[in-house]
Design an enzyme around this catalytic site. Structure first.
Site, PDB file in Angstrom:
ATOM      1  N   GLY A   1       0.842  -1.177   0.000  1.00 32.92           N
ATOM      2  CA  GLY A   1       0.000   0.000   0.000  1.00 32.92           C
ATOM      3  C   GLY A   1       0.882   1.233   0.000  1.00 32.92           C
ATOM      4  O   GLY A   1       2.100   1.142   0.188  1.00 32.92           O
ATOM      5  N   TYR A   2       0.252   2.379  -0.181  1.00 33.23           N
ATOM      6  CA  TYR A   2       0.978   3.643  -0.281  1.00 33.23           C
ATOM      7  C   TYR A   2       0.488   4.631   0.765  1.00 33.23           C
ATOM      8  O   TYR A   2      -0.690   4.959   0.816  1.00 33.23           O
ATOM      9  CB  TYR A   2       0.830   4.235  -1.686  1.00 33.23           C
ATOM     10  CG  TYR A   2       1.586   3.424  -2.698  1.00 33.23           C
ATOM     11  CD1 TYR A   2       2.891   3.758  -3.025  1.00 33.23           C
ATOM     12  CD2 TYR A   2       1.033   2.286  -3.261  1.00 33.23           C
ATOM     13  CE1 TYR A   2       3.618   2.989  -3.923  1.00 33.23           C
ATOM     14  CE2 TYR A   2       1.751   1.512  -4.155  1.00 33.23           C
ATOM     15  CZ  TYR A   2       3.043   1.873  -4.477  1.00 33.23           C
ATOM     16  OH  TYR A   2       3.774   1.104  -5.352  1.00 33.23           O
ATOM     17  N   ILE A   3       1.422   5.068   1.594  1.00 26.88           N
ATOM     18  CA  ILE A   3       1.128   6.140   2.544  1.00 26.88           C
ATOM     19  C   ILE A   3       1.039   7.453   1.780  1.00 26.88           C
ATOM     20  O   ILE A   3       0.204   8.298   2.059  1.00 26.88           O
ATOM     21  CB  ILE A   3       2.208   6.195   3.649  1.00 26.88           C
ATOM     22  CG1 ILE A   3       2.117   4.935   4.514  1.00 26.88           C
ATOM     23  CG2 ILE A   3       2.055   7.452   4.496  1.00 26.88           C
ATOM     24  CD1 ILE A   3       3.227   4.768   5.519  1.00 26.88           C
TER      25      ILE A   3
ATOM     26  N   GLU B   1      -3.275   4.876   1.720  1.00 26.23           N
ATOM     27  CA  GLU B   1      -4.366   5.366   0.883  1.00 26.23           C
ATOM     28  C   GLU B   1      -5.219   4.174   0.445  1.00 26.23           C
ATOM     29  O   GLU B   1      -4.747   3.039   0.458  1.00 26.23           O
ATOM     30  CB  GLU B   1      -3.778   6.067  -0.349  1.00 26.23           C
ATOM     31  CG  GLU B   1      -2.937   7.277  -0.003  1.00 26.23           C
ATOM     32  CD  GLU B   1      -2.191   7.841  -1.212  1.00 26.23           C
ATOM     33  OE1 GLU B   1      -2.297   7.285  -2.325  1.00 26.23           O
ATOM     34  OE2 GLU B   1      -1.491   8.841  -1.032  1.00 26.23           O
TER      35      GLU B   1
END
Length: 158
Positions: free
Chosen positions: A29-31, A83
């Site tokens: 996942g992407y912060i 996100e």
């Protein structure tokens, strides 16, 4: 500063599976997935990683990359801060003529997409292409994992 230099290709058949030396399941996942700077959390099998990537050069071939292994429980906690959207894939490692090709088979909303990357020492470095390599897509933003999280392969017009 660590520079990542790699070329990316579509994969035209599944012969990479028989050639692979290993494979692992990856969820990430992407912060932050802003263009030019991404902060990624990855769980590969039972290991956690935190990665920061900078903007690509004009060719899309090279960019800054910093990565550190982190405890699995920390990666699981950081995933909660990411996100919306998750990348889920199996990565096959194929050693071919002194280079390692990372072949990613995507699942979920990106099911059907298979890409291969080869990391190079210099932008000019040459390499032999295994038979499974198809069209080169280096620098095409839509094939970046951070883009696939926002606009999955299943939503593309074929």
């Amino acid at each position: 500063m660590a520079q990542e230099i790699e070329r990316k290709f579509l994969v035209k058949d599944d012969s990479y599976r028989q050639l692979a030396d290993s494979k692992s399941r990856i969820k990430q996942g992407y912060i932050c997935s802003a263009r030019g700077r991404t902060v990624r959390v990855r769980i590969r099998d039972k290991e956690g990683f935190l990665t920061i990537k900078g903007p690509s050069d004009e060719s899309g071939l090279s960019r800054y990359e910093w990565e550190r292994q982190i405890p699995l429980h920390e990666a699981e906690e950081l995933m909660k801060l990411c996100e919306p959207g998750l990348i889920d894939k199996t990565r096959y490692l194929v050693n071919f003529d002194n280079h390692t090709f990372e072949v990613d088979e995507f699942y979920g909303e990106n099911d059907g997409l298979v890409v291969a990357e080869v990391e190079l020492s210099t932008a000019e470095e040459t390499f032999s292409s295994p038979a499974f390599l198809g069209e080169e897509v280096t620098g095409q933003v839509r094939y970046y994992n951070s883009f696939l999280m926002k606009e999955p392969y299943s939503t593309w017009k074929k």
